[in-house]
Structure formats: structure tokens, C-alpha cells
Design a protein around this motif. Structure first.
Motif, PDB file in Angstrom:
ATOM      1  N   PRO A  44     -10.617  -0.920  25.867  1.00 39.11           N
ATOM      2  CA  PRO A  44     -11.055   0.217  25.052  1.00 39.11           C
ATOM      3  C   PRO A  44     -12.463   0.607  25.439  1.00 39.11           C
ATOM      4  O   PRO A  44     -13.317  -0.249  25.653  1.00 39.11           O
ATOM      5  N   THR A  45     -12.729   1.879  25.564  1.00 42.12           N
ATOM      6  CA  THR A  45     -14.046   2.347  25.950  1.00 42.12           C
ATOM      7  C   THR A  45     -14.495   3.433  24.996  1.00 42.12           C
ATOM      8  O   THR A  45     -13.710   4.022  24.274  1.00 42.12           O
ATOM      9  N   ALA A  46     -15.797   3.688  25.036  1.00 39.77           N
ATOM     10  CA  ALA A  46     -16.331   4.769  24.221  1.00 39.77           C
ATOM     11  C   ALA A  46     -15.837   6.100  24.752  1.00 39.77           C
ATOM     12  O   ALA A  46     -15.711   6.304  25.955  1.00 39.77           O
ATOM     13  N   SER A  47     -15.575   7.001  23.840  1.00 39.34           N
ATOM     14  CA  SER A  47     -15.124   8.327  24.238  1.00 39.34           C
ATOM     15  C   SER A  47     -16.299   9.141  24.736  1.00 39.34           C
ATOM     16  O   SER A  47     -17.371   9.124  24.143  1.00 39.34           O
ATOM     17  N   THR A  48     -16.118   9.834  25.849  1.00 40.86           N
ATOM     18  CA  THR A  48     -17.187  10.699  26.345  1.00 40.86           C
ATOM     19  C   THR A  48     -17.064  12.101  25.770  1.00 40.86           C
ATOM     20  O   THR A  48     -17.976  12.900  25.876  1.00 40.86           O
ATOM     21  N   ALA A  49     -15.917  12.406  25.165  1.00 36.73           N
ATOM     22  CA  ALA A  49     -15.725  13.700  24.522  1.00 36.73           C
ATOM     23  C   ALA A  49     -16.132  13.574  23.062  1.00 36.73           C
ATOM     24  O   ALA A  49     -15.787  12.617  22.384  1.00 36.73           O
ATOM     25  N   ALA A  50     -16.911  14.537  22.566  1.00 38.85           N
ATOM     26  CA  ALA A  50     -17.395  14.474  21.200  1.00 38.85           C
ATOM     27  C   ALA A  50     -16.239  14.617  20.217  1.00 38.85           C
ATOM     28  O   ALA A  50     -15.485  15.587  20.272  1.00 38.85           O
ATOM     29  N   PRO A  51     -16.081  13.664  19.301  1.00 37.93           N
ATOM     30  CA  PRO A  51     -15.004  13.741  18.309  1.00 37.93           C
ATOM     31  C   PRO A  51     -15.398  14.645  17.153  1.00 37.93           C
ATOM     32  O   PRO A  51     -16.530  15.136  17.074  1.00 37.93           O
ATOM     33  N   ASP A  52     -14.458  14.877  16.235  1.00 38.68           N
ATOM     34  CA  ASP A  52     -14.751  15.687  15.058  1.00 38.68           C
ATOM     35  C   ASP A  52     -15.557  14.907  14.030  1.00 38.68           C
ATOM     36  O   ASP A  52     -16.202  15.490  13.163  1.00 38.68           O
ATOM     37  N   ALA A  53     -15.487  13.582  14.084  1.00 33.07           N
ATOM     38  CA  ALA A  53     -16.236  12.734  13.175  1.00 33.07           C
ATOM     39  C   ALA A  53     -16.547  11.431  13.882  1.00 33.07           C
ATOM     40  O   ALA A  53     -15.877  11.061  14.843  1.00 33.07           O
ATOM     41  N   GLY A  54     -17.573  10.721  13.397  1.00 32.04           N
ATOM     42  CA  GLY A  54     -17.950   9.470  14.016  1.00 32.04           C
ATOM     43  C   GLY A  54     -19.409   9.466  14.412  1.00 32.04           C
ATOM     44  O   GLY A  54     -20.190  10.323  13.981  1.00 32.04           O
ATOM     45  N   VAL A  55     -19.788   8.504  15.247  1.00 29.87           N
ATOM     46  CA  VAL A  55     -21.181   8.322  15.635  1.00 29.87           C
ATOM     47  C   VAL A  55     -21.315   8.403  17.149  1.00 29.87           C
ATOM     48  O   VAL A  55     -20.602   7.718  17.876  1.00 29.87           O
ATOM     49  N   CYS A  56     -22.246   9.227  17.614  1.00 32.73           N
ATOM     50  CA  CYS A  56     -22.521   9.340  19.041  1.00 32.73           C
ATOM     51  C   CYS A  56     -23.920   8.813  19.338  1.00 32.73           C
ATOM     52  O   CYS A  56     -24.869   9.099  18.593  1.00 32.73           O
ATOM     53  N   VAL A  57     -24.037   8.034  20.400  1.00 27.03           N
ATOM     54  CA  VAL A  57     -25.342   7.588  20.882  1.00 27.03           C
ATOM     55  C   VAL A  57     -25.742   8.550  21.993  1.00 27.03           C
ATOM     56  O   VAL A  57     -25.137   8.569  23.066  1.00 27.03           O
ATOM     57  N   SER A  58     -26.752   9.370  21.709  1.00 26.09           N
ATOM     58  CA  SER A  58     -27.192  10.407  22.648  1.00 26.09           C
ATOM     59  C   SER A  58     -28.326   9.862  23.506  1.00 26.09           C
ATOM     60  O   SER A  58     -29.412   9.556  22.998  1.00 26.09           O
ATOM     61  N   ILE A  59     -28.069   9.736  24.800  1.00 31.92           N
ATOM     62  CA  ILE A  59     -29.040   9.136  25.721  1.00 31.92           C
ATOM     63  C   ILE A  59     -30.053  10.186  26.172  1.00 31.92           C
ATOM     64  O   ILE A  59     -29.708  11.192  26.791  1.00 31.92           O
ATOM     65  N   GLY A  60     -31.314   9.940  25.850  1.00 37.27           N
ATOM     66  CA  GLY A  60     -32.363  10.860  26.258  1.00 37.27           C
ATOM     67  C   GLY A  60     -32.751  10.663  27.708  1.00 37.27           C
ATOM     68  O   GLY A  60     -33.030   9.549  28.141  1.00 37.27           O
ATOM     69  N   VAL A  61     -32.749  11.742  28.459  1.00 39.99           N
ATOM     70  CA  VAL A  61     -33.139  11.706  29.877  1.00 39.99           C
ATOM     71  C   VAL A  61     -34.499  12.389  30.019  1.00 39.99           C
ATOM     72  O   VAL A  61     -34.650  13.559  29.649  1.00 39.99           O
ATOM     73  N   PRO A  62     -35.514  11.684  30.518  1.00 42.27           N
ATOM     74  CA  PRO A  62     -36.852  12.272  30.640  1.00 42.27           C
ATOM     75  C   PRO A  62     -36.856  13.511  31.532  1.00 42.27           C
ATOM     76  O   PRO A  62     -36.195  13.552  32.571  1.00 42.27           O
ATOM     77  N   ILE A  63     -37.588  14.513  31.107  1.00 42.30           N
ATOM     78  CA  ILE A  63     -37.785  15.728  31.898  1.00 42.30           C
ATOM     79  C   ILE A  63     -39.065  15.552  32.706  1.00 42.30           C
ATOM     80  O   ILE A  63     -40.143  15.336  32.141  1.00 42.30           O
ATOM     81  N   THR A  64     -38.957  15.632  34.015  1.00 43.93           N
ATOM     82  CA  THR A  64     -40.112  15.390  34.883  1.00 43.93           C
ATOM     83  C   THR A  64     -40.710  16.678  35.457  1.00 43.93           C
ATOM     84  O   THR A  64     -41.777  16.632  36.060  1.00 43.93           O
ATOM     85  N   ASP A  65     -40.024  17.799  35.276  1.00 44.66           N
ATOM     86  CA  ASP A  65     -40.559  19.071  35.776  1.00 44.66           C
ATOM     87  C   ASP A  65     -41.859  19.416  35.051  1.00 44.66           C
ATOM     88  O   ASP A  65     -42.002  19.186  33.839  1.00 44.66           O
ATOM     89  N   THR A  66     -42.785  19.995  35.770  1.00 46.33           N
ATOM     90  CA  THR A  66     -44.044  20.432  35.171  1.00 46.33           C
ATOM     91  C   THR A  66     -43.791  21.630  34.262  1.00 46.33           C
ATOM     92  O   THR A  66     -43.139  22.594  34.668  1.00 46.33           O
ATOM     93  N   PRO A  67     -44.267  21.585  33.018  1.00 40.68           N
ATOM     94  CA  PRO A  67     -44.051  22.729  32.124  1.00 40.68           C
ATOM     95  C   PRO A  67     -44.825  23.952  32.593  1.00 40.68           C
ATOM     96  O   PRO A  67     -45.827  23.835  33.313  1.00 40.68           O
ATOM     97  N   THR A  68     -44.369  25.112  32.184  1.00 43.44           N
ATOM     98  CA  THR A  68     -45.093  26.342  32.504  1.00 43.44           C
ATOM     99  C   THR A  68     -46.443  26.318  31.802  1.00 43.44           C
ATOM    100  O   THR A  68     -46.673  25.522  30.877  1.00 43.44           O
ATOM    101  N   ALA A  69     -47.344  27.197  32.226  1.00 38.44           N
ATOM    102  CA  ALA A  69     -48.675  27.242  31.625  1.00 38.44           C
ATOM    103  C   ALA A  69     -48.584  27.537  30.127  1.00 38.44           C
ATOM    104  O   ALA A  69     -49.277  26.915  29.309  1.00 38.44           O
ATOM    105  N   GLU A  70     -47.682  28.431  29.764  1.00 39.14           N
ATOM    106  CA  GLU A  70     -47.508  28.786  28.352  1.00 39.14           C
ATOM    107  C   GLU A  70     -46.962  27.596  27.556  1.00 39.14           C
ATOM    108  O   GLU A  70     -47.435  27.311  26.448  1.00 39.14           O
ATOM    109  N   GLU A  71     -45.976  26.902  28.138  1.00 41.35           N
ATOM    110  CA  GLU A  71     -45.397  25.751  27.468  1.00 41.35           C
ATOM    111  C   GLU A  71     -46.428  24.633  27.357  1.00 41.35           C
ATOM    112  O   GLU A  71     -46.485  23.927  26.334  1.00 41.35           O
ATOM    113  N   ALA A  72     -47.244  24.442  28.385  1.00 42.21           N
ATOM    114  CA  ALA A  72     -48.259  23.395  28.373  1.00 42.21           C
ATOM    115  C   ALA A  72     -49.253  23.605  27.236  1.00 42.21           C
ATOM    116  O   ALA A  72     -49.670  22.638  26.575  1.00 42.21           O
ATOM    117  N   VAL A  73     -49.629  24.844  27.000  1.00 45.29           N
ATOM    118  CA  VAL A  73     -50.547  25.153  25.891  1.00 45.29           C
ATOM    119  C   VAL A  73     -49.894  24.812  24.557  1.00 45.29           C
ATOM    120  O   VAL A  73     -50.526  24.215  23.674  1.00 45.29           O
TER     121      VAL A  73
END
Length: 209
Positions: free
Chosen positions: A27-56
Motif C-alpha cells: 500500500p502506498t500514499a496516493s499522489t492524487a488528491a482525495p476528496d477527504a483526508g490528510v495531505c503532506v505538502s512538500i515545500g520546494v525552495p525557490i532559488t530564482d532571484t525575485p524581481t526588484a519589485e518583489e524584493a522590496v
């Protein structure tokens, strides 16, 4: 012909039984989001440099919360029928040995659960509700976790949540009604039993700090 069909059926049945007995079928975890239950959402770091406006914008938020921001996008979502199953999966994540983790495959391991969101108030998913855990590569004691999008599973569904104080996430939430930190923030404490009428079932992005 009947003999051939019977032999083929018997062969398939035998292989299935062999796989089940010797652990091939697991049995494995479902990769498709179910209608109910608990999902562990893995955060992936964003390494791109933000725009000047976003940086401010990010610098202004950092000054307000008193700590640097780590930017994340949602990678894999591992979904389970119950919180107990999700918690067992969380135990398998390799927690970094220090607050500055060695990158793996270009990214630091996302092993810190920094926040939990629930579809209903009072941290309750009930039988038919949803919940999600969010991971970051560093604890909030090192940097706040910025999620430009909470993911399809919890988008416009959140009513409550709490942050992991044991990882330094004692500043609470900054919720936004749209992706990319737009329309907000709506502030809530680390133990956010209800996000408020305005933000209820409308949250699309957030900062955990």
C-alpha cells in the motif's frame, strides 16, 4: 480453449498471490488528491532571484516579522485517509541534523513540518473534511516559510490551522486570499482556531513565521 483460459487464469492468480505474500504489492500514499483526508505538502525552495519589485515587498515583510523569508512552491503531495497514517509518513522524513541542511539534489531536504491547515474550524477535518501539513527545509527559528500557493488541495478551503511552535513558528500566520501574497495579509495566531469570516474558505497563499 477452456483449458488454456483456465491455465492462464491460474497463472495470473498465482503470480498475484506470490506478490502479495512476498511483499511485492505494497500500500502506498496516493499522489492524487482525495476528496477527504490528510495531505503532506512538500515545500520546494525557490532559488530564482525575485524581481526588484518583489524584493522590496519581501524586505518590507521581513522587517515586519523580524526574520528572513524562505520562499517555497508545493512539490509532491502525499495523501492519506487519516491523520494517523499521515503522521506515520512524517516520521519517515529525514530531519536535517542542523538548521543549515546539506542540499540534496540541489535542494535542502524539506523535513520540518511548519504548519497544519484544516478545512473546518477548531483544527477539525471531521469525516468528510480535508487537512494538510506543510514542510520547509529550515525551521521558523531560522527563517519564515512563504508559500506563494497553498496547493490545489487546500486552496479556498481553509478555516483553521496551527503552526509548529517547537520549530520556532510562534509568530503565527499571514494569510492571503489570492496566490502570490495578494489580497491581505489576514493575521492569525499560531493556534488559529478560526481564520475569520473574511478569510474563511478563501485562502490561497500564506507565510508561516
Amino acid at each position: 480453449m477452456r483449458a488454456r483460459i483456465f491455465v492462464a487464469f491460474a497463472t495470473v492468480a498465482s503470480l498475484a498471490l506470490f506478490a502479495l505474500v512476498f511483499g511485492v504489492i505494497q500500500p502506498t500514499a496516493s499522489t492524487a488528491a482525495p476528496d477527504a483526508g490528510v495531505c503532506v505538502s512538500i515545500g520546494v525552495p525557490i532559488t530564482d532571484t525575485p524581481t526588484a519589485e518583489e524584493a522590496v515587498k519581501l524586505k518590507r515583510i521581513e522587517d515586519e516579522i523580524g526574520k528572513p523569508l524562505g520562499r517555497y512552491t508545493i512539490g509532491e503531495e502525499h495523501c492519506f485517509a487519516t491523520e494517523a497514517e499521515a503522521q506515520e509518513f512524517v516520521k519517515t522524513l529525514d530531519e536535517p541534523e542542523s538548521s543549515v541542511a546539506e542540499p540534496q539534489g540541489g535542494f535542502a531536504p524539506s523535513s520540518y513540518i511548519v504548519a497544519h491547515l484544516y478545512e473546518h474550524a477548531d483544527y477539525n477535518q471531521y469525516v468528510s473534511g480535508r487537512a494538510a501539513y506543510y514542510t520547509a527545509s529550515l525551521p521558523c527559528s531560522s527563517q519564515a516559510a512563504l508559500f506563494y500557493y497553498v496547493g490545489d488541495y487546500m486552496n479556498d478551503r481553509t478555516s483553521s490551522g496551527f503552526t509548529q511552535r517547537n520549530y520556532g513558528c510562534d509568530g503565527g500566520f499571514r494569510f492571503y486570499l489570492d496566490a502570490n501574497l495578494t489580497t491581505g495579509p489576514y493575521l492569525c495566531s499560531p493556534e488559529c482556531a478560526y481564520v475569520g469570516n473574511t478569510a474563511n474558505d478563501k485562502i490561497s497563499s500564506m507565510i508561516v513565521h
